[in-house]
Design an enzyme around this catalytic site. Structure first.
Site, PDB file in Angstrom:
ATOM      1  N   GLY A  94       0.773  -1.351  -0.011  1.00  0.00           N
ATOM      2  CA  GLY A  94      -0.028  -0.112  -0.219  1.00  0.00           C
ATOM      3  C   GLY A  94       1.027   1.242  -0.032  1.00  0.00           C
ATOM      4  N   GLN A  95       0.183   2.367  -0.109  1.00  0.00           N
ATOM      5  CA  GLN A  95       0.779   3.512  -0.100  1.00  0.00           C
ATOM      6  C   GLN A  95       1.659   3.839   1.233  1.00  0.00           C
ATOM      7  OE1 GLN A  95      -0.795   8.272  -0.252  1.00  0.00           O
ATOM      8  NE2 GLN A  95      -1.003   7.496   1.607  1.00  0.00           N
ATOM      9  N   SER A 135      -7.561   5.505  12.399  1.00  0.00           N
ATOM     10  CA  SER A 135      -8.083   6.495  11.481  1.00  0.00           C
ATOM     11  C   SER A 135      -8.901   7.695  11.962  1.00  0.00           C
ATOM     12  CB  SER A 135      -8.666   5.830  10.416  1.00  0.00           C
ATOM     13  OG  SER A 135      -9.494   6.635   9.388  1.00  0.00           O
ATOM     14  N   GLU A 184     -11.365   8.704  10.418  1.00  0.00           N
ATOM     15  CA  GLU A 184     -12.884   8.159  10.366  1.00  0.00           C
ATOM     16  C   GLU A 184     -13.352   7.757  11.397  1.00  0.00           C
ATOM     17  OE1 GLU A 184     -14.869   7.539   7.314  1.00  0.00           O
ATOM     18  OE2 GLU A 184     -13.893   9.499   6.843  1.00  0.00           O
ATOM     19  N   TYR A 234     -16.361   0.659   7.355  1.00  0.00           N
ATOM     20  CA  TYR A 234     -14.835   0.868   7.376  1.00  0.00           C
ATOM     21  C   TYR A 234     -14.447   1.669   8.795  1.00  0.00           C
ATOM     22  CZ  TYR A 234     -10.307   3.084   6.979  1.00  0.00           C
ATOM     23  OH  TYR A 234      -8.846   3.575   7.211  1.00  0.00           O
ATOM     24  N   GLU A 279      -5.352   5.213  -6.745  1.00  0.00           N
ATOM     25  CA  GLU A 279      -6.041   6.184  -7.802  1.00  0.00           C
ATOM     26  C   GLU A 279      -7.479   6.464  -7.640  1.00  0.00           C
ATOM     27  OE1 GLU A 279      -4.980   4.251 -11.468  1.00  0.00           O
ATOM     28  OE2 GLU A 279      -2.969   4.630 -11.129  1.00  0.00           O
ATOM     29  N   PHE A 327      -8.990   7.583  -4.576  1.00  0.00           N
ATOM     30  CA  PHE A 327      -9.110   8.138  -3.566  1.00  0.00           C
ATOM     31  C   PHE A 327      -9.049   9.661  -4.106  1.00  0.00           C
ATOM     32  CE2 PHE A 327      -7.123   4.729  -1.594  1.00  0.00           C
ATOM     33  CZ  PHE A 327      -8.012   4.435  -0.512  1.00  0.00           C
ATOM     34  N   GLU A 382     -21.834  10.239   5.348  1.00  0.00           N
ATOM     35  CA  GLU A 382     -20.627  11.202   4.959  1.00  0.00           C
ATOM     36  C   GLU A 382     -20.085  11.405   6.188  1.00  0.00           C
ATOM     37  OE1 GLU A 382     -17.925  11.749   3.477  1.00  0.00           O
ATOM     38  OE2 GLU A 382     -18.835  12.747   1.574  1.00  0.00           O
TER      39      GLU A 382
HETATM   40  P1  NAP Z   1      -3.566   1.200   1.085  1.00  0.00           P
HETATM   41  O1  NAP Z   1      -2.765   1.844   0.028  1.00  0.00           O
HETATM   42  O2  NAP Z   1      -5.231   0.781   0.587  1.00  0.00           O
HETATM   43  O3  NAP Z   1      -3.068  -0.076   1.519  1.00  0.00           O
HETATM   44  C1  NAP Z   1      -3.712  -0.991   2.159  1.00  0.00           C
HETATM   45  C2  NAP Z   1      -2.601  -2.512   2.181  1.00  0.00           C
HETATM   46  O4  NAP Z   1      -3.163  -3.581   2.939  1.00  0.00           O
HETATM   47  C3  NAP Z   1      -2.148  -2.833   0.726  1.00  0.00           C
HETATM   48  O5  NAP Z   1      -1.033  -3.341   0.895  1.00  0.00           O
HETATM   49  C4  NAP Z   1      -3.137  -3.962   0.533  1.00  0.00           C
HETATM   50  O6  NAP Z   1      -2.989  -5.112  -0.319  1.00  0.00           O
HETATM   51  C5  NAP Z   1      -3.107  -4.597   2.289  1.00  0.00           C
HETATM   52  N1  NAP Z   1      -4.244  -5.532   2.438  1.00  0.00           N
HETATM   53  C6  NAP Z   1      -5.676  -5.319   2.137  1.00  0.00           C
HETATM   54  N2  NAP Z   1      -6.345  -6.395   2.591  1.00  0.00           N
HETATM   55  C7  NAP Z   1      -5.143  -7.415   2.972  1.00  0.00           C
HETATM   56  C8  NAP Z   1      -5.354  -8.729   3.319  1.00  0.00           C
HETATM   57  N3  NAP Z   1      -6.420  -9.488   3.579  1.00  0.00           N
HETATM   58  N4  NAP Z   1      -4.134  -9.449   3.828  1.00  0.00           N
HETATM   59  C9  NAP Z   1      -2.726  -8.582   3.642  1.00  0.00           C
HETATM   60  N5  NAP Z   1      -3.061  -7.492   3.248  1.00  0.00           N
HETATM   61  C10 NAP Z   1      -4.087  -6.848   2.946  1.00  0.00           C
HETATM   62  O7  NAP Z   1      -3.931   1.951   2.348  1.00  0.00           O
HETATM   63  P2  NAP Z   1      -2.729   3.261   2.904  1.00  0.00           P
HETATM   64  O8  NAP Z   1      -3.272   4.498   2.250  1.00  0.00           O
HETATM   65  O9  NAP Z   1      -1.476   2.760   2.660  1.00  0.00           O
HETATM   66  O10 NAP Z   1      -3.207   3.222   4.624  1.00  0.00           O
HETATM   67  C11 NAP Z   1      -2.371   2.414   5.298  1.00  0.00           C
HETATM   68  C12 NAP Z   1      -3.457   1.934   6.632  1.00  0.00           C
HETATM   69  O11 NAP Z   1      -3.635   3.302   7.199  1.00  0.00           O
HETATM   70  C13 NAP Z   1      -4.784   1.276   6.286  1.00  0.00           C
HETATM   71  O12 NAP Z   1      -4.908   0.308   7.277  1.00  0.00           O
HETATM   72  C14 NAP Z   1      -5.748   2.451   6.145  1.00  0.00           C
HETATM   73  O13 NAP Z   1      -6.908   1.986   6.638  1.00  0.00           O
HETATM   74  C15 NAP Z   1      -4.972   3.409   7.277  1.00  0.00           C
HETATM   75  N6  NAP Z   1      -5.237   5.016   7.337  1.00  0.00           N
HETATM   76  C16 NAP Z   1      -4.790   5.374   6.105  1.00  0.00           C
HETATM   77  C17 NAP Z   1      -4.828   6.696   5.989  1.00  0.00           C
HETATM   78  C18 NAP Z   1      -4.809   7.551   4.750  1.00  0.00           C
HETATM   79  O14 NAP Z   1      -5.216   8.528   4.603  1.00  0.00           O
HETATM   80  N7  NAP Z   1      -3.937   6.933   3.821  1.00  0.00           N
HETATM   81  C19 NAP Z   1      -5.558   7.636   7.158  1.00  0.00           C
HETATM   82  C20 NAP Z   1      -5.845   6.855   8.192  1.00  0.00           C
HETATM   83  C21 NAP Z   1      -5.742   5.299   8.380  1.00  0.00           C
HETATM   84  P3  NAP Z   1      -2.999  -5.073  -1.932  1.00  0.00           P
HETATM   85  O15 NAP Z   1      -2.049  -3.980  -2.253  1.00  0.00           O
HETATM   86  O16 NAP Z   1      -2.942  -6.215  -2.260  1.00  0.00           O
HETATM   87  O17 NAP Z   1      -4.587  -4.316  -2.068  1.00  0.00           O
HETATM   88  N1  GDD Z   2     -13.014   8.687  -2.952  1.00  0.00           N
HETATM   89  C1  GDD Z   2     -13.470   9.643  -3.660  1.00  0.00           C
HETATM   90  N2  GDD Z   2     -13.979   9.549  -4.779  1.00  0.00           N
HETATM   91  N3  GDD Z   2     -14.139  10.461  -2.885  1.00  0.00           N
HETATM   92  C2  GDD Z   2     -14.888  11.509  -3.274  1.00  0.00           C
HETATM   93  C3  GDD Z   2     -15.233  11.489  -4.470  1.00  0.00           C
HETATM   94  C4  GDD Z   2     -14.979  10.428  -5.549  1.00  0.00           C
HETATM   95  O1  GDD Z   2     -15.183  10.599  -6.545  1.00  0.00           O
HETATM   96  N4  GDD Z   2     -16.054  12.771  -4.714  1.00  0.00           N
HETATM   97  C5  GDD Z   2     -15.982  13.381  -3.542  1.00  0.00           C
HETATM   98  N5  GDD Z   2     -15.292  12.402  -2.560  1.00  0.00           N
HETATM   99  C6  GDD Z   2     -15.354  12.985  -1.213  1.00  0.00           C
HETATM  100  C7  GDD Z   2     -15.669  11.772  -0.272  1.00  0.00           C
HETATM  101  O2  GDD Z   2     -17.069  11.724  -0.165  1.00  0.00           O
HETATM  102  C8  GDD Z   2     -15.195  12.237   1.099  1.00  0.00           C
HETATM  103  O3  GDD Z   2     -15.983  13.270   1.661  1.00  0.00           O
HETATM  104  C9  GDD Z   2     -13.834  12.840   0.672  1.00  0.00           C
HETATM  105  O4  GDD Z   2     -13.910  13.223  -0.671  1.00  0.00           O
HETATM  106  C10 GDD Z   2     -12.555  12.190   0.731  1.00  0.00           C
HETATM  107  O5  GDD Z   2     -12.702  10.780   0.159  1.00  0.00           O
HETATM  108  P1  GDD Z   2     -11.309   9.790   0.007  1.00  0.00           P
HETATM  109  O6  GDD Z   2     -10.468  10.302  -0.681  1.00  0.00           O
HETATM  110  O7  GDD Z   2     -11.946   8.464  -0.329  1.00  0.00           O
HETATM  111  O8  GDD Z   2     -10.916   9.587   1.597  1.00  0.00           O
HETATM  112  P2  GDD Z   2     -11.757   9.027   2.938  1.00  0.00           P
HETATM  113  O9  GDD Z   2     -11.858  10.472   3.899  1.00  0.00           O
HETATM  114  O10 GDD Z   2     -13.182   8.801   2.839  1.00  0.00           O
HETATM  115  O11 GDD Z   2     -10.858   8.239   3.579  1.00  0.00           O
HETATM  116  C11 GDD Z   2      -9.400   8.259   3.770  1.00  0.00           C
HETATM  117  O12 GDD Z   2      -8.928   8.770   4.636  1.00  0.00           O
HETATM  118  C12 GDD Z   2      -9.175   8.070   6.183  1.00  0.00           C
HETATM  119  C13 GDD Z   2      -8.797   9.054   7.251  1.00  0.00           C
HETATM  120  O13 GDD Z   2      -9.790   9.990   7.484  1.00  0.00           O
HETATM  121  C14 GDD Z   2      -8.926   6.848   3.367  1.00  0.00           C
HETATM  122  O14 GDD Z   2      -7.562   6.831   3.255  1.00  0.00           O
HETATM  123  C15 GDD Z   2      -9.283   6.092   4.692  1.00  0.00           C
HETATM  124  O15 GDD Z   2      -8.363   4.651   4.619  1.00  0.00           O
HETATM  125  C16 GDD Z   2      -8.851   6.760   5.902  1.00  0.00           C
HETATM  126  O16 GDD Z   2      -8.719   6.087   6.987  1.00  0.00           O
END
Ligand code: NAP
Ligand code: GDD
Length: 369
Positions: free
Chosen positions: A15-16, A131, A133, A175, A212, A214, A330
């Site tokens: 993941g990222q 998170s 969230e 989630y 891609e 998000f 939301e």
């Molecule tokens: P991400 O890009 O979606 O990466 C998620 C990772 O989890 C990927 O490597 C995915 O593998 C792996 N995964 C999913 N299901 C699995 C399974 N059953 N067994 C093993 N691996 C599995 O997410 P991220 O943005 O890097 O975020 C990392 C963590 O932080 C996540 O837990 C996310 O919920 C949390 N988080 C993210 C944010 C944010 O804004 N980015 C904010 C708060 C919390 P594949 O590549 O095979 O799909």
């Molecule tokens: N993904 C997506 N796609 N979001 C959209 C779109 C669209 O076409 N249009 C509007 N949005 C709005 C969503 O409704 C949300 O309010 C906001 O954009 C952000 O959406 P995402 O980028 O999908 O992120 P998120 O806030 O729902 O969740 C991410 O951040 C969390 C931490 O607050 C993810 O990375 C979660 O894994 C993470 O926990």
């Protein structure tokens, strides 16, 4: 500070955040074991640059499968730090696949914690990716003074909303509910078994490696493709409600389809946030920390900033609001308060919202003159 004798396991390596964290730990001299699940197509794009690098090993495993976790931990029982970044992390997808989200995002965390205890690996430090969230609809407020401008006829203070470690959770998606369960499980294992288990409550963090679908990356990727399509064309006319058209009527480019543009998010750079994860595990005592920038913007503002980088002031002709991308519920407002992370960890974000958007647009347009 080089740590040659340290070893970490990263669940969610593909993941990222997994890829940024691996870069960070390898630079610190750690041995890194990354756990990737089997996929019918290559899912190692974000760690390609690490394959074959000294100290980096990729192993196969799935966090929903206890057997696979236990055998990975048993084979690496000298590991110092375990990071659980694996999850079904897309909020909208969690409404369509709540069972899978629960298994990966909630139960997966429990599987790792329970395996650590069952194997007697109590001195291994554990990080859980919690998170913002989890706050959902909830926020606290603070009253801040406003710098008054003559003739001093406005209010002298304003009320600001924020979330921090004391804000209660009111999750708004399958989630977020799964993340709350994993968060409480982490606290339980910390208090019940004395595990050094910390949870980072991270607000949205992004960058060129962002998935891609998000919203940030969806926008910057669209801009990249649009700029490439426009490149060299003499004239662009508006087209119809779904597409943009060049002078040749069959040469069309689909508009950017988005959902709710009014939600506020506290967006930071992923590379900064993985440092906070590592810092949490270097503390004498485990704890939970909010990681964020403290600034919040709407998706509309994100569109303003992103499009302005390619010289487009009015994006309204290129964007369609599509009900398909609205969610059943939301999270309207996220703005974190990072005082605890600043004062205890000494962490602060290095990149602003504007830096982040610029970095992402440049990365998605870098092959265009
Ligand atoms: P991400 O890009 O979606 O990466 C998620 C990772 O989890 C990927 O490597 C995915 O593998 C792996 N995964 C999913 N299901 C699995 C399974 N059953 N067994 C093993 N691996 C599995 O997410 P991220 O943005 O890097 O975020 C990392 C963590 O932080 C996540 O837990 C996310 O919920 C949390 N988080 C993210 C944010 C944010 O804004 N980015 C904010 C708060 C919390 P594949 O590549 O095979 O799909
Ligand atoms: N993904 C997506 N796609 N979001 C959209 C779109 C669209 O076409 N249009 C509007 N949005 C709005 C969503 O409704 C949300 O309010 C906001 O954009 C952000 O959406 P995402 O980028 O999908 O992120 P998120 O806030 O729902 O969740 C991410 O951040 C969390 C931490 O607050 C993810 O990375 C979660 O894994 C993470 O926990």
């Amino acid at each position: 500070m080089i740590r040659n004798n340290m070893k970490a396991i990263i669940f969610g390596i593909t993941g990222q955040d997994g890829s940024h964290l691996a870069d960070l730990l390898l630079a610190k001299g750690y041995k890194v074991v990354g756990v990737a699940r089997r996929s019918s197509v290559d899912n190692t794009q974000r760690v390609k640059h690490l394959l074959g690098v000294d100290g980096f090993e990729l192993v196969s495993g799935d966090i929903t499968d206890c057997h696979s976790i236990t055998s990975i931990l048993r084979e690496n029982d000298d590991v110092n730090e375990v990071y659980n970044l694996a999850a079904q992390s897309h909020v909208a997808v969690s409404f369509k696949q709540p069972g899978l989200t629960w298994d990966a995002t909630a139960k997966g965390c429990m599987n790792i914690l329970q395996s650590l205890v069952d194997l007697g690996m109590i001195s291994t430090r554990f990080y859980q990716a919690s998170s913002s969230e989890m706050f959902g609809k909830e926020f606290d407020t603070t009253e801040v003074p406003v710098d008054l401008v003559a003739p001093f006829d406005g209010p002298s203070s304003e009320i600001l909303k924020y979330q921090n470690e004391d804000t209660k959770f009111l999750p708004q998606s399958p989630y977020a509910i799964a993340k709350c369960a994993a968060h409480y499980m982490t606290r339980l294992f910390r208090e019940g078994y004395g595990l050094h288990a910390s949870a980072g409550i991270l607000f949205n963090h992004e960058g060129p490696r962002r998935g891609e679908d998000f919203v940030t990356r969806k926008i910057t990727k669209w801009i990249g493709e649009f700029v490439r399509w426009v490149d060299g064309k003499e004239n662009i006319i508006t087209g119809d409600q779904d597409s943009i058209q060049s002078l040749d009527p069959i040469d069309r480019f689909p508009k950017l389809r988005l959902g709710n543009l009014e939600a506020f998010r506290d967006w930071g750079y992923a590379g900064d946030y993985v440092e906070a994860m590592w810092m949490m595990l270097q503390q004498d005592s485990p704890d939970d920390y909010v990681i964020c920038t403290g600034k919040t913007h709407t998706i509309r503002k994100l569109l303003d900033v992103a499009f302005s980088h390619v010289g487009i002031k009015d994006w309204s002709e290129y964007v369609v609001q599509d009900p398909e991308f609205y969610r059943p519920a939301e999270v309207d407002y996220l703005r974190g308060d990072n005082q605890k992370a600043k004062s205890v960890l000494g962490w602060e974000p290095k990149h602003s919202f504007e830096d982040l958007v610029k970095m992402m647009v440049e990365s998605d347009t870098d092959d265009v003159k």
